[in-house]
Design an enzyme around this catalytic site. Structure first.
Site, PDB file in Angstrom:
ATOM      1  N   ARG A   1       0.798  -1.229   0.000  1.00 26.06           N
ATOM      2  CA  ARG A   1       0.000   0.000   0.000  1.00 26.06           C
ATOM      3  C   ARG A   1       0.831   1.279   0.000  1.00 26.06           C
ATOM      4  NH1 ARG A   1      -4.676  -1.020   4.546  1.00 26.06           N
ATOM      5  NH2 ARG A   1      -5.288  -3.119   3.954  1.00 26.06           N
TER       6      ARG A   1
ATOM      7  N   GLN B   1      -7.826  -5.054   2.470  1.00 28.61           N
ATOM      8  CA  GLN B   1      -8.272  -3.698   2.791  1.00 28.61           C
ATOM      9  C   GLN B   1      -8.840  -3.617   4.205  1.00 28.61           C
ATOM     10  OE1 GLN B   1     -10.985  -3.154  -0.492  1.00 28.61           O
ATOM     11  NE2 GLN B   1      -9.543  -1.880  -1.617  1.00 28.61           N
ATOM     12  N   GLN B   2      -9.363  -4.739   4.706  1.00 30.38           N
ATOM     13  CA  GLN B   2      -9.917  -4.757   6.056  1.00 30.38           C
ATOM     14  C   GLN B   2      -8.814  -4.748   7.109  1.00 30.38           C
ATOM     15  OE1 GLN B   2     -12.896  -7.835   6.652  1.00 30.38           O
ATOM     16  NE2 GLN B   2     -13.566  -7.660   4.533  1.00 30.38           N
ATOM     17  N   CYS B   3      -7.606  -5.167   6.728  1.00 28.79           N
ATOM     18  CA  CYS B   3      -6.494  -5.217   7.674  1.00 28.79           C
ATOM     19  C   CYS B   3      -5.932  -3.810   7.882  1.00 28.79           C
ATOM     20  CB  CYS B   3      -5.384  -6.139   7.158  1.00 28.79           C
ATOM     21  SG  CYS B   3      -5.888  -7.856   6.991  1.00 28.79           S
ATOM     22  N   THR B   4      -5.847  -3.393   9.124  1.00 28.09           N
ATOM     23  CA  THR B   4      -5.308  -2.080   9.441  1.00 28.09           C
ATOM     24  C   THR B   4      -3.797  -2.090   9.303  1.00 28.09           C
ATOM     25  OG1 THR B   4      -7.089  -1.771  11.015  1.00 28.09           O
ATOM     26  CG2 THR B   4      -5.225  -0.291  11.196  1.00 28.09           C
TER      27      THR B   4
END
Length: 715
Positions: A42, A581-584
């Site tokens: 990212r 995307q759900q993982c911070t």
């Protein structure tokens, strides 16, 4: 024959078990590194190979050493050597994050290794060693032993790539600093005062006039091997002989802030092409690197809510890294070191520094500040979230003296978070966090009254089926009872919408609410404003609803809550995202910094005479309160190394604390909450945000979000 076959069968089974164990360890390691890989996908390519092979020496296994060691593992460091000479004591358990009650009396180096390995498959070497110090003369009977310690430290510095100076005394850092300068090793210092800290990277050692790093006793240059002016070490501003400083107590939370910054500074340095020789960036410097600035020194204060980025070059009179000292050390070796140890004035005379008083790097003598220990021990704290932030905040609150803690969480302990979530170990794998955390809190503070509740917080924009409605309503009522029965609520959950109902309940009940939220490299810590006062005497609940004031009970304009700057209502932020995307994804040191700030903000708020009604203060304006500034919001950035104190008032369009929302909640109760949960646009219609957006659209106003929705989420 039969016995031979049996032995062969046993060997095969043992081999299979060993392979299975190796495979399981490899899988666990992959899971632990997943957040670094997500950072690479990212944001920027993390050099995991470099991090996993770098050899790090930690000098000190106390408060700083525990936190730094754990955070280094979170960054992917897998080769640690820890040096310390002390033992674990009961009074330090809440401060030193890795130790538990059964470690009391055990040497810290013996206790720390197994605790690190419980969290991560790292290679940890522990060495019991007292670092020889200048100004501490030794008798002839101990001379040989001290000389052996000097040689051992020499060997350790030479064998490692980076050294963290985390010891308790100023003079215990001298010999490691000298050795790091001579060997050209990365050195990171973290120093704590009573309420302030200094984190810095030492400059490279001197090159030679020929431009090489060859160790020589001749022609040492005032520049490093790349021709840059050398950055200073922690002794370069020292203008007096080394003395043993007065012992002091640091404010709870200070260690977490300093440790987080020290590890992030190291990681940034490791990703710079020039590493130890990189020049020091100053605040406001433009940089294209995804990890941001690479400063030389960071100096900050908790009560002043400030952070300064400083740059100092190596001093010609430095007692640890000057050309004169290094030349003498390279010429005479440990004879020079032993002379510095046995003769307190030798270094001062040798370097020619004046006999003036050394300036305080971090003020160490605590001021005469009153602490209401009874009030702190009696306050009932509710922590919503038992993840990375929840673990750190709970531990720091105990260090503050809080003894009544309730933790709410719906998740389970997973392997990938063991290094990040400071209280859990591999034994907790698969256990509910709300119950696992209790044992670890009691291990660190047997007198704590801790409760854990496994519960999912109902959220707006997450519609429920008729069959689920009764259970969700029960959770709403239970959360309401928890807020009523506690004095302060910490919002540490991992989605934006999960903070809505707690915010509404805290505003309605006039409870202290502290929010901590993390982005990739930035954080927000804030206290919510008080609920509205009553504009006149109300004889009934209905009258009180109609007469809500725009001010709080003390007649001051109400401070805003977490949702006051939003132009959209909180909705489901998870369901439509892919798994990654759900993982911070946050930088590993960020949670420690935010947690330290959040706990300290609460402590100061508790000691303010107006409590929840205290006005918001801005850094630089000064504060008449003995515990320092009491801001409304603090926003910090690791990439820019800054901290802003902001002030915002309650919005008439807020979806959580506005009069329109409170009126509906007080009139309809949980029927209103259930409608919000099931109808995603209801809050926007109720608060006028829908009309506001339509007006903006008709006026061709372009909304520019200063903060992306993902910028502040928790783990």
């Amino acid at each position: 024959m039969g016995r031979s076959k049996a032995r062969e069968g046993n060997k095969r089974n043992e081999t299979k078990r060993n392979r299975s164990s190796i495979n399981e360890s490899s899988k666990d390691e992959e899971k632990q590194l997943m957040h670094l890989k997500l950072m690479g996908w990212r944001h920027f390519p993390v050099n995991i190979d470099r991090l996993s092979h770098v050899r790090v020496l930690l000098l000190g296994a106390g408060t700083l050493g525990c936190e730094v060691a754990r955070l280094l593992m979170t960054w992917g460091v897998r080769k640690l050597t820890v040096v310390d000479s002390g033992s674990v004591v009961m009074s330090d358990l809440a401060k030193q994050s890795l130790y538990i009650d059964k470690d009391c009396g055990v040497p810290r180096v013996s206790a720390i290794a197994p605790h690190l390995k419980e969290r991560c498959p790292a290679v940890v070497e522990s060495i019991q060693l007292e670092i020889p110090m200048p100004g501490h003369p030794v008798s002839s009977s101990k001379m040989a032993s001290v000389l052996d310690d000097c040689k051992h430290l020499q060997t350790l510095v030479a064998a490692n790539d980076a050294i963290f100076l985390l010891t308790d005394t100023w003079e215990s850092r001298w010999l490691p600093t000298l050795l790091c300068s001579s060997e050209n090793k990365i050195a990171i210092s973290a120093l704590l005062g009573h309420d302030s800290y200094l984190v810095m990277r030492h400059g490279a050692g001197p090159g030679t006039s020929g431009g090489t790093d060859e160790v020589t006793t001749q022609k040492l240059s005032t520049e490093n091997a790349l021709g840059h002016q050398r950055l200073g070490c922690c002794f370069c501003n020292d203008t007096a002989s080394l003395i043993n400083p007065i012992s002091y107590e640091t404010l709870p939370g200070l260690t977490s802030v300093a440790s987080g910054k020290a590890v992030e500074l190291f990681a940034r340095m490791l990703h710079h092409p020039d590493e130890i020789r990189a020049p020091g960036d100053t605040a406001g410097t433009e940089t294209e690197h995804q990890l941001g600035l690479l400063p030389h020194q960071l100096r900050g204060s908790l009560p002043k809510c400030d952070l300064f980025v400083e740059l100092n070059n190596s001093s010609v009179n430095c007692t640890a890294c000057s050309v004169a000292v290094l030349s003498e050390y390279r010429r005479r070796g440990l004879d020079f070191v032993m002379q510095a140890i046995n003769y307190p004035a030798y270094l001062k005379d040798f370097t020619g520094i004046s006999d003036s008083k050394r300036p305080d790097t971090c003020p160490k003598i605590p001021p005469n500040i009153s602490v209401n220990s009874d009030k702190i021990s009696d306050v009932r704290c509710l922590l919503l979230g038992a993840g990375t932030l929840g673990c750190d905040v709970a531990r720091i609150l105990m260090d503050c003296g809080v003894r009544k803690i309730t933790v709410v969480d719906s998740g389970h302990v997973v392997v990938s978070n063991l290094a990040r979530q400071s209280l859990y170990t591999s034994d907790d794998r698969g256990a509910p966090k709300a119950t696992a955390i209790l044992r670890h809190l009691v291990e660190r503070c047997p007198s704590v009254d801790a409760q854990g509740i496994k519960m999912e917080i109902p959220m707006p924009g997450h519609p429920v089926s008729p069959g689920e409605a009764a259970g969700v309503l029960q959770d709403c009522e239970r959360l309401k009872e928890l807020v009523l029965s506690h004095d302060a609520i910490f919002l540490l959950t991992d989605t934006r919408e999960s903070r809505w109902l707690p915010t509404l309940l805290c505003t309605n009940e006039n409870k202290i609410a502290i929010t901590a939220a993390l982005g990739y490299d930035s954080y927000l810590v804030m206290r919510h404003g008080a609920g509205p006062g009553i504009s006149c005497e109300a004889s009934s609940v209905v009258t009180a609803i109609d007469k809500m004031s725009t001010e709080d009970a003390l007649g001051r304009q109400r401070l805003g809550c977490y949702f006051c700057n939003d132009v959209i209502a909180p909705v489901d932020s998870v369901s439509n995202r892919t798994l990654d995307q759900q993982c911070t994804v946050t930088r590993p040191g960020l949670a420690s910094i935010a947690s330290g700030r959040a706990a300290d903000l609460f402590r100061r708020m508790l000691h303010h005479p107006d409590g929840i009604h205290a006005p918001g203060e801005i850094a630089g304006t000064g504060s008449g309160h003995e515990h320092g500034l009491l801001p409304h919001q603090m926003r910090g950035s690791l990439s820019q190394y800054n901290i802003l104190t902001l002030l915002g008032y309650s919005s008439s369009n807020c979806t959580a604390c506005s009069h329109a929302v409170l009126y509906q909640y007080r009139r309809r109760g949980m029927d209103f909450v259930m409608q919000v949960i099931n109808e995603p646009t209801y809050l926007e219609d109720l608060t006028g945000l829908t009309e506001l957006m339509k007006s903006a659209s008709c006026s061709q106003v372009e909304w520019v979000d200063e903060i992306d929705e993902d910028d502040f989420v928790e783990v």
